[in-house]
Enzyme design. Structure first.
Site, PDB file in Angstrom:
ATOM      1  N   ALA A 165       0.840  -1.272   0.086  1.00 52.91           N
ATOM      2  CA  ALA A 165       0.046  -0.011  -0.030  1.00 52.91           C
ATOM      3  C   ALA A 165       0.843   1.098  -0.012  1.00 52.91           C
ATOM      4  O   ALA A 165       0.503   2.239  -0.688  1.00 52.91           O
ATOM      5  CB  ALA A 165      -0.998  -0.123   1.407  1.00 52.91           C
ATOM      6  N   TYR A 166       2.139   1.105   0.891  1.00 53.55           N
ATOM      7  CA  TYR A 166       2.864   2.388   0.729  1.00 53.55           C
ATOM      8  C   TYR A 166       3.492   2.832  -0.288  1.00 53.55           C
ATOM      9  O   TYR A 166       3.501   3.775  -1.175  1.00 53.55           O
ATOM     10  CB  TYR A 166       4.004   2.293   2.147  1.00 53.55           C
ATOM     11  N   ALA A 167       3.944   1.548  -1.040  1.00 53.71           N
ATOM     12  CA  ALA A 167       4.668   1.877  -2.299  1.00 53.71           C
ATOM     13  C   ALA A 167       3.756   2.365  -3.428  1.00 53.71           C
ATOM     14  O   ALA A 167       3.948   3.055  -4.241  1.00 53.71           O
ATOM     15  CB  ALA A 167       5.458   0.433  -2.780  1.00 53.71           C
TER      16      ALA A 167
END
Length: 260
Positions: A165-167
């Site tokens: 999700a962060y990437a």
């Protein structure tokens, strides 16, 4: 080698008014201090009223000019409130640093919850879009200004697991930055991003405190250390400044060689 970050030999933002979101976080706080040191008046946006008040007092004690807007960037009224605060307090707006973001707990693709995915995108993508849109609605008609969005080195490469999700959200920030830069280039407004690696913040402190944490980080980072927030703030200041006057739609990666 000294790790306190670059000195501040210039006052490149004298007479300019800048918004900084995530201003009470490690990087946002460092950006506020750097920009004020270089002469800017700053609208500092943060979620915690006590931390905002402390930041205003700290800047005031240094002779700088800052007003705080206590707001969660996911609140759809927040972007216009911060622009309005700049105009009401200082009579103008010259740019912004969209630094507010979140780093969710590491978790693999399988079993990743919808709620955590949605929360990550609400903070890291949707809020950045709305803030940037409100900022550009004012800047483009003036024919001047610059915006820097805080992305991540993970917008180009993924060095560890559990960060889907962060990437993905930081890839989206870079994509939005490039698209906005293309849309606004003819107006004279520049839109860029910075891509930090590991910064010495509360999150990294937790990693450093874990058994073997410092050694693992040194092994991964060619410069064998994490950055200080002031070092990334200096990178942000360059991208905002007229020293980068012909740079738009780019991401300047500052990760100690991690993504080489």
């Amino acid at each position: 080698m000294p790790q306190d970050g670059p000195s501040t030999p210039l006052r490149r933002f004298e007479g300019r008014v800048l918004i900084v979101t995530g201003a009470t976080g490690g990087l946002g706080h460092a950006c506020v201090l750097r920009l004020v040191e270089e002469g800017a008046a700053v609208v500092a946006v943060g979620r915690r009223s006590a931390a905002c008040a402390a930041l205003v007092a700290e800047v005031g004690a240094r002779g700088g000019s800052v007003v705080a807007v206590v707001a969660d960037v996911t609140d759809r009224s927040a972007p216009q409130r911060m622009v309005d605060a700049a105009l009401a307090s200082f009579g103008r707006l010259d740019g912004a640093v969209n630094s507010a973001g979140m780093s969710p707990p590491a978790q693999g693709v399988i079993g990743y919850s919808d709620d955590l995915w949605d929360e990550t995108f609400d903070v890291n993508v949707h809020a950045v879009f709305r803030c940037m849109r409100a900022q550009l609605e004012h800047l483009v008609p003036t024919g001047r200004g610059a915006i820097v969005n805080v992305a991540s080195y993970t917008a180009r490469t993924v060095q560890s697991g559990g960060v889907i999700a962060y990437a993905a959200s930081k890839h989206a920030v870079l994509g939005m930055t490039r698209a906005a830069a293309r849309d606004c280039a003819a107006s004279g407004v520049r839109v860029n991003a910075v891509g930090p690696g590991h910064i010495r913040t509360r999150m990294i402190d937790r990693l450093l405190e874990a058994p073997g944490g410092p050694e693992r980080l040194r092994e991964r980072i060619p410069m064998q250390r994490v950055s200080e927030p002031s070092e990334i703030a200096a990178t942000v200041a360059f991208m905002l400044s007229d020293d980068a006057s012909f740079v738009t739609g780019q991401m300047l990666v500052a990760d100690g060689g991690l993504s080489i």
